[in-house]
Enzyme design. Structure first.
Site, mmCIF file in Angstrom:
data_model
loop_
_atom_site.group_PDB
_atom_site.id
_atom_site.type_symbol
_atom_site.label_atom_id
_atom_site.label_comp_id
_atom_site.label_asym_id
_atom_site.label_seq_id
_atom_site.Cartn_x
_atom_site.Cartn_y
_atom_site.Cartn_z
ATOM 1 N N ARG A 31 1.049 -1.218 -0.118
ATOM 2 C CA ARG A 31 -0.131 -0.052 -0.110
ATOM 3 C C ARG A 31 0.966 1.160 0.043
ATOM 4 O O ARG A 31 1.762 1.269 0.649
ATOM 5 C CB ARG A 31 -0.757 -0.047 1.088
ATOM 6 C CG ARG A 31 -2.098 -1.215 1.210
ATOM 7 C CD ARG A 31 -3.153 -0.959 2.183
ATOM 8 N NE ARG A 31 -3.900 -2.244 2.092
ATOM 9 C CZ ARG A 31 -4.858 -2.576 1.404
ATOM 10 N NH1 ARG A 31 -4.898 -1.731 0.439
ATOM 11 N NH2 ARG A 31 -5.377 -3.612 1.183
ATOM 12 N N ILE A 33 2.587 4.876 1.004
ATOM 13 C CA ILE A 33 2.558 5.258 2.222
ATOM 14 C C ILE A 33 1.907 6.591 2.230
ATOM 15 O O ILE A 33 1.509 7.005 3.328
ATOM 16 C CB ILE A 33 4.114 5.470 2.357
ATOM 17 C CG1 ILE A 33 4.367 5.563 3.948
ATOM 18 C CG2 ILE A 33 4.747 6.536 1.842
ATOM 19 C CD1 ILE A 33 5.835 5.461 4.370
ATOM 20 N N ASN A 89 4.652 6.228 -13.817
ATOM 21 C CA ASN A 89 5.298 7.343 -13.935
ATOM 22 C C ASN A 89 6.495 7.082 -14.876
ATOM 23 O O ASN A 89 7.402 6.177 -14.364
ATOM 24 C CB ASN A 89 5.255 8.149 -12.735
ATOM 25 C CG ASN A 89 3.902 8.892 -12.258
ATOM 26 O OD1 ASN A 89 3.188 9.241 -13.006
ATOM 27 N ND2 ASN A 89 3.999 8.930 -11.066
ATOM 28 N N GLU A 97 9.170 9.687 -8.588
ATOM 29 C CA GLU A 97 10.063 9.903 -7.229
ATOM 30 C C GLU A 97 11.034 9.059 -6.968
ATOM 31 O O GLU A 97 12.321 9.299 -6.569
ATOM 32 C CB GLU A 97 9.035 10.140 -6.009
ATOM 33 C CG GLU A 97 8.292 11.258 -5.893
ATOM 34 C CD GLU A 97 7.246 10.951 -4.648
ATOM 35 O OE1 GLU A 97 7.441 10.181 -3.796
ATOM 36 O OE2 GLU A 97 6.273 11.677 -4.842
ATOM 37 N N HIS A 102 7.540 1.155 -11.183
ATOM 38 C CA HIS A 102 6.373 0.531 -10.458
ATOM 39 C C HIS A 102 5.229 1.174 -11.112
ATOM 40 O O HIS A 102 5.250 1.810 -11.625
ATOM 41 C CB HIS A 102 6.534 0.952 -8.827
ATOM 42 C CG HIS A 102 6.587 2.491 -8.685
ATOM 43 N ND1 HIS A 102 7.929 2.975 -9.035
ATOM 44 C CD2 HIS A 102 5.894 3.471 -8.624
ATOM 45 C CE1 HIS A 102 7.807 4.215 -8.805
ATOM 46 N NE2 HIS A 102 6.582 4.477 -8.478
ATOM 47 N N MET A 103 3.960 0.316 -10.981
ATOM 48 C CA MET A 103 2.864 0.569 -11.347
ATOM 49 C C MET A 103 1.855 0.966 -9.920
ATOM 50 O O MET A 103 1.925 0.300 -8.992
ATOM 51 C CB MET A 103 2.135 -0.562 -11.977
ATOM 52 C CG MET A 103 0.668 -0.599 -12.529
ATOM 53 S SD MET A 103 0.207 -1.776 -13.429
ATOM 54 C CE MET A 103 0.912 -1.609 -14.969
ATOM 55 N N HIS A 104 1.356 2.173 -10.264
ATOM 56 C CA HIS A 104 0.288 2.461 -9.038
ATOM 57 C C HIS A 104 -1.164 1.885 -9.581
ATOM 58 O O HIS A 104 -1.575 1.826 -10.560
ATOM 59 C CB HIS A 104 0.060 4.216 -9.157
ATOM 60 C CG HIS A 104 1.173 4.944 -8.841
ATOM 61 N ND1 HIS A 104 1.540 5.370 -7.438
ATOM 62 C CD2 HIS A 104 2.494 5.135 -9.423
ATOM 63 C CE1 HIS A 104 2.461 5.963 -7.569
ATOM 64 N NE2 HIS A 104 3.345 5.632 -8.522
HETATM 65 P P1 AMP Z 1 6.273 7.650 -8.241
HETATM 66 O O1 AMP Z 1 5.930 9.224 -8.052
HETATM 67 O O2 AMP Z 1 5.682 7.046 -9.394
HETATM 68 O O3 AMP Z 1 7.868 7.380 -8.065
HETATM 69 O O4 AMP Z 1 5.670 6.919 -7.074
HETATM 70 C C1 AMP Z 1 6.461 6.781 -5.744
HETATM 71 C C2 AMP Z 1 5.486 6.228 -4.668
HETATM 72 O O5 AMP Z 1 6.093 5.627 -3.631
HETATM 73 C C3 AMP Z 1 4.546 7.498 -4.096
HETATM 74 O O6 AMP Z 1 3.290 7.720 -4.372
HETATM 75 C C4 AMP Z 1 5.188 7.351 -2.788
HETATM 76 O O7 AMP Z 1 4.225 7.674 -1.801
HETATM 77 C C5 AMP Z 1 5.328 5.940 -2.463
HETATM 78 N N1 AMP Z 1 6.441 5.547 -1.593
HETATM 79 C C6 AMP Z 1 7.540 5.992 -1.054
HETATM 80 N N2 AMP Z 1 8.105 5.272 -0.093
HETATM 81 C C7 AMP Z 1 7.072 4.224 0.380
HETATM 82 C C8 AMP Z 1 7.388 3.261 1.313
HETATM 83 N N3 AMP Z 1 8.342 2.992 2.167
HETATM 84 N N4 AMP Z 1 6.223 2.697 1.373
HETATM 85 C C9 AMP Z 1 5.045 2.806 0.331
HETATM 86 N N5 AMP Z 1 5.043 3.517 -0.575
HETATM 87 C C10 AMP Z 1 6.129 4.325 -0.860
#
Ligand code: AMP
Length: 115
Positions: A31, A33, A89, A97, A102-104
């Site tokens: 999930r 964070i 992304n 970020e 990874h896929m949301h």
């Molecule tokens: P992106 O902007 O596509 O790289 O998405 C990275 C996502 O990872 C963001 O939505 C963050 O909230 C999420 N994220 C960062 N660190 C963690 C973590 N330790 N556990 C779960 N999600 C995370």
């Protein structure tokens, strides 16, 4: 970024610290964070690939698997029929970020139009 500095590679090495809600030989799911919807999952390859910019024909199996697991997770979360959005992304303009592909999966509420 080396795999030793990568947040998601850290989760592969230490699955106890943040237990995935799904795991198989190719991917794991956690999930988010900082959820942007009532259901916000991340489907993450076990192997480090920085982003879509590094994808080629050799990655077809993992790319297909991401979608298969996304639908399986949607079914488990009970959102297949109500609907969901998959987001991947790529690069700075997208707001990526974490440099580990990874896929949301976003769901559980009306997500608004993309257009
Ligand atoms: P992106 O902007 O596509 O790289 O998405 C990275 C996502 O990872 C963001 O939505 C963050 O909230 C999420 N994220 C960062 N660190 C963690 C973590 N330790 N556990 C779960 N999600 C995370």
């Amino acid at each position: 970024m080396s795999t030793s500095e990568c947040v998601f590679c850290g989760m592969v090495r230490d699955p106890i610290h943040q237990a995935p809600i799904y795991r198989d030989e190719r991917v794991f799911v956690v999930r988010d964070i900082n959820p942007k919807a009532r259901v916000h999952l991340l489907i993450i390859p076990n192997t480090h690939l920085a982003s879509l910019a590094y994808i080629g024909p050799g990655q077809l199996p993992i790319m297909g698997h991401l979608f298969v697991v996304a639908e399986e997770m949607a079914r488990r979360e009970g959102v297949t029929l109500s609907g969901y959005r998959l987001v991947l992304n790529q690069g700075a303009d997208s707001g990526q970020e974490i440099e580990h592909l990874h896929m949301h999966l976003l769901a559980g509420q009306h997500l608004g139009s993309m257009g």
